[in-house]
Motif scaffolding. Structure first.
Motif, PDB file in Angstrom:
ATOM      1  N   LYS A   1      56.915  15.251   8.044  1.00  0.00           N
ATOM      2  CA  LYS A   1      57.527  14.039   7.494  1.00  0.00           C
ATOM      3  C   LYS A   1      56.706  13.586   6.291  1.00  0.00           C
ATOM      4  O   LYS A   1      55.598  14.051   6.069  1.00  0.00           O
ATOM      5  N   TYR A   2      57.257  12.654   5.515  1.00  0.00           N
ATOM      6  CA  TYR A   2      56.486  12.145   4.385  1.00  0.00           C
ATOM      7  C   TYR A   2      56.850  10.704   4.089  1.00  0.00           C
ATOM      8  O   TYR A   2      58.026  10.330   4.075  1.00  0.00           O
ATOM      9  N   GLN A   3      55.830   9.901   3.881  1.00  0.00           N
ATOM     10  CA  GLN A   3      55.945   8.566   3.302  1.00  0.00           C
ATOM     11  C   GLN A   3      54.826   8.460   2.281  1.00  0.00           C
ATOM     12  O   GLN A   3      53.728   8.989   2.502  1.00  0.00           O
TER      13      GLN A   3
ATOM     14  N   MET B   1      53.837  16.492  11.314  1.00  0.00           N
ATOM     15  CA  MET B   1      55.214  16.337  11.781  1.00  0.00           C
ATOM     16  C   MET B   1      56.241  16.812  10.761  1.00  0.00           C
ATOM     17  O   MET B   1      57.438  16.836  11.046  1.00  0.00           O
TER      18      MET B   1
ATOM     19  N   ARG C   1      54.475  16.130  -1.434  1.00  0.00           N
ATOM     20  CA  ARG C   1      54.942  15.435  -0.231  1.00  0.00           C
ATOM     21  C   ARG C   1      54.208  15.905   1.030  1.00  0.00           C
ATOM     22  O   ARG C   1      54.773  16.080   2.096  1.00  0.00           O
TER      23      ARG C   1
ATOM     24  N   LEU D   1      51.786  12.498   9.665  1.00  0.00           N
ATOM     25  CA  LEU D   1      52.981  12.762   8.864  1.00  0.00           C
ATOM     26  C   LEU D   1      53.024  14.215   8.404  1.00  0.00           C
ATOM     27  O   LEU D   1      54.074  14.870   8.474  1.00  0.00           O
ATOM     28  N   SER D   2      51.890  14.733   7.938  1.00  0.00           N
ATOM     29  CA  SER D   2      51.865  16.121   7.476  1.00  0.00           C
ATOM     30  C   SER D   2      52.137  17.086   8.622  1.00  0.00           C
ATOM     31  O   SER D   2      52.889  18.056   8.473  1.00  0.00           O
TER      32      SER D   2
END
Length: 223
Positions: A57-59, A55, A148, A52-53
């Motif tokens: 992106k964050y969840q 890319m 994030r 995620l980091s």
């Protein structure tokens, strides 16, 4: 070795202060091999934070943990009942500290301001610290959620000097996770690796300032 001179200590949470092996207990009766189930779940949980980091992106960590659990059950061919899913997820809210941790933290907080610096979501961290009886030991509970991103991104570590109002070189960061040790040292903290399993350090470098097998050994090194 010269005594480390620090003005505050920040700790990783999972696998450092609290035992992620406790998650395997929740897997008993659900998976034929609870230890292997929990290990795969933890591996995918961390892998997803890295992905995620990278890319951009964050969840949050709770969602990441759910996604990792979904993969683990599919990979191992296990179908969870409606009651089993929350039982497994709630294990992250009800961790147990390593046996020596409470007494050592009680001693350290008399001399240093203490913080948690973790990938965990704020809800997970607060619930876990309250359940383990450790919340009062930490002046700050710092989550990657605020920026994030996930460790070992420098922006995650940068929160600690800001909140603790200390220079990064005056903070000792303590973690049992090798990737976290490398990230924190690269950022500029003094770093202690709690190497309970006696495994080799990742070969990328840099090296931690201190390597110990337990919290009690950390306390002794700081005396």
């Amino acid at each position: 070795m010269a005594r480390l001179r620090v003005k505050g200590i920040a700790f990783d949470m999972y696998g450092t202060v609290v035992d992620v092996g406790a998650v395997a207990d929740a897997c008993k009766g659900i998976a034929p091999d609870p230890t292997a189930f929990a290990a795969l779940w933890r591996t995918k949980q961390l892998e997803y934070t890295f992905l995620l980091s990278l890319m951009g992106k964050y969840q949050n960590f709770w969602t990441v943990s759910e996604r990792a659990l979904e993969f683990t059950t599919r990979r191992l061919g296990i179908e969870l009942s409606p009651a089993q899913h929350p039982r497994l997820m709630n294990a992250w809210l009800e961790p147990r500290p390593y046996a020596e941790v409470p007494a050592v933290l009680a001693r350290l907080k008399e001399r240093y301001p203490l913080a948690i610096l973790s990938n965990g979501s704020p809800r997970m961290l607060q619930a876990g610290l309250v359940h383990s009886g450790l919340r009062a030991d930490f002046r700050w509970v710092i989550s990657a959620d605020a920026v994030r991103l996930y460790k070992p991104a420098p922006k995650v570590y940068a929160q600690a000097p800001k909140q603790m109002k200390l220079k990064k070189a005056d903070i000792l960061f303590v973690s049992s996770n090798s990737f976290d040790v490398l990230g924190a040292k690269s950022f500029g903290f003094k770093v202690c690796w709690i190497n309970r399993a006696g495994v080799p350090l990742d070969a990328l470098g840099p090296r931690p300032d201190l390597v110990v097998a337990s919290f009690e050994a950390l306390r002794t090194a700081l005396d």
